[in-house]
Design an enzyme around this catalytic site. Structure first.
Site, mmCIF file in Angstrom:
data_model
loop_
_atom_site.group_PDB
_atom_site.id
_atom_site.type_symbol
_atom_site.label_atom_id
_atom_site.label_comp_id
_atom_site.label_asym_id
_atom_site.label_seq_id
_atom_site.Cartn_x
_atom_site.Cartn_y
_atom_site.Cartn_z
ATOM 1 N N SER A 56 -4.805 4.903 1.277
ATOM 2 C CA SER A 56 -5.745 5.940 1.699
ATOM 3 C C SER A 56 -7.136 5.665 1.143
ATOM 4 O O SER A 56 -7.696 4.589 1.360
ATOM 5 C CB SER A 56 -5.210 7.308 1.256
ATOM 6 O OG SER A 56 -5.915 8.345 1.883
ATOM 7 N N ASP A 194 -1.658 7.724 7.273
ATOM 8 C CA ASP A 194 -1.896 7.468 5.853
ATOM 9 C C ASP A 194 -0.650 6.963 5.126
ATOM 10 O O ASP A 194 0.418 7.581 5.199
ATOM 11 C CB ASP A 194 -2.356 8.787 5.224
ATOM 12 C CG ASP A 194 -2.989 8.622 3.864
ATOM 13 O OD1 ASP A 194 -2.444 7.861 3.043
ATOM 14 O OD2 ASP A 194 -4.034 9.259 3.623
#
Length: 353
Positions: A56, A194
């Site tokens: 991320s 993610d």
């Protein structure tokens, strides 16, 4: 410039996810750069590590540190510059205001809380048209394929043709916050979200990738691996048991409450990884109180896993999408607390790298 493994991927840098809390990791890494420079060593972190991994926001940091600038000889950005990006453009990614508040409320029913336009523009400005294979240091970022239902590791060693901007968008496409990203790898488009859904702290995944590469290089022993793991602040916001007992699905994903299910999963996974890596590669006299950080014991030269992190105080700076001046100041404070509490470990690293 293509990437090639160095010394069997011996030195590993891993950076956690956490949205705006990436400012904490960038701040700690900027301090490591300064301590390297004070020792007369190059401050560029890519030259001190053989593999840089991130999830991320940590994946974006990893790409910025590993990919080259226009000269092809130096990293695209220092940790100091990357920290400045959070301060300058946080609100472009996570805008505030009445309209955004309504969108966040609507996200409880349909659609993500934020559009991807702001993040995409920043990534284009930072990464341009670079591909993973151009990285000065092997780099890997995590993502998850929602159609094939599998974990994905976008690596400069295996996915050299993937655009860095696509990899960055994929690894940071946090559910409830941002829409998925479509990444083309090996001629096949994939819809990715993610990597924090399975590896908010990617350190264990990075260690496994390094061991695999070492095995391919004929290096069977992993006793010389040095793993540095940088956290983004550990959220310890509690939820009253009586309240949780009444929660439904919408309460668990409510972005106004910091998306509790996301926070809980990230906290649990990161704490577990810290415990596992400490037990796996550190000598028995090195401990991790509360799963937060390493404490050198015995001969410091024997410590091989370092974890830099701290608890987040209160609710300011806790949320992954809070780019307010107060939140930025709180995150800078968290980084400062890590640097102060773990100064001896930073010095040890600066000497050993």
């Amino acid at each position: 410039m293509t990437t090639s493994p160095s010394a069997g991927l011996r030195r590993i840098l891993s950076i956690d996810g956490g949205g705006m809390r990436g400012l904490v990791a960038a701040g700690v890494l900027a301090e490591l750069e300064r301590r390297l420079a004070r020792r007369g060593k190059p401050a560029e972190l890519s030259g001190h590590f053989d593999l840089i991994a991130g999830t991320s926001t940590g994946g974006i940091l990893a790409l910025g540190l590993a990919l080259p600038d226009t000269s092809g000889r130096h990293p695209l950005a220092s940790a100091t510059r990357l920290a400045d990006l959070y301060r300058a453009h946080g609100r472009d990614i996570f805008p505030a205001g009445p309209r955004q508040a309504l969108r966040g409320l609507a996200a409880l029913i349909r659609g993500p809380a934020y559009a991807a336009d702001g993040l995409a523009a920043i990534l284009d400005g930072l990464l341009g048209r670079r591909r993973l294979g151009e990285a000065l240091t092997p780099v890997v970022v995590t993502a998850y394929d929602v159609e094939a239902r599998r974990a994905v590791f976008l690596s400069s060693l295996d996915d050299a043709s993937v655009l860095a901007t696509e990899a960055a968008r994929a690894t940071s496409a946090a559910p409830t916050y941002l829409p998925p990203a479509v990444v083309t790898a090996n001629g096949r488009p994939a819809t990715l979200i993610d990597g924090g859904v399975f590896a908010g702290d990617p350190a264990l995944a990075a260690y496994v990738e390094a061991v695999k590469a070492r095995r391919r290089a004929g290096i069977a022993d992993d006793g010389d691996v040095l793993l540095v793991s940088i956290g983004t602040g550990l959220s310890v916001r509690g939820y009253a048991g009586a309240d949780v007992a009444r929660w439904g699905a919408l309460d668990w994903i409510d972005p106004r409450a910091g998306a509790p299910i996301v926070s809980v999963l990230m906290h649990g996974q990161a704490s577990t990884v810290a415990y596992q890596l400490n037990a796996l590669i550190n000598p028995p006299d090195v401990t991790l109180p509360d799963g937060l950080r390493t404490v050198p014991g015995g001969d410091p030269a024997r410590q091989r896993y370092f974890r830099f992190n701290a608890r987040l105080d209160g609710r300011t700076g806790d949320a992954m999408d809070d780019a307010s001046p107060a939140a930025l100041a709180a995150l800078d404070d968290v980084a400062a607390r890590i640097i102060e509490a773990q100064s001896a470990e930073l010095d040890l690293l600066a000497d050993r790298l």
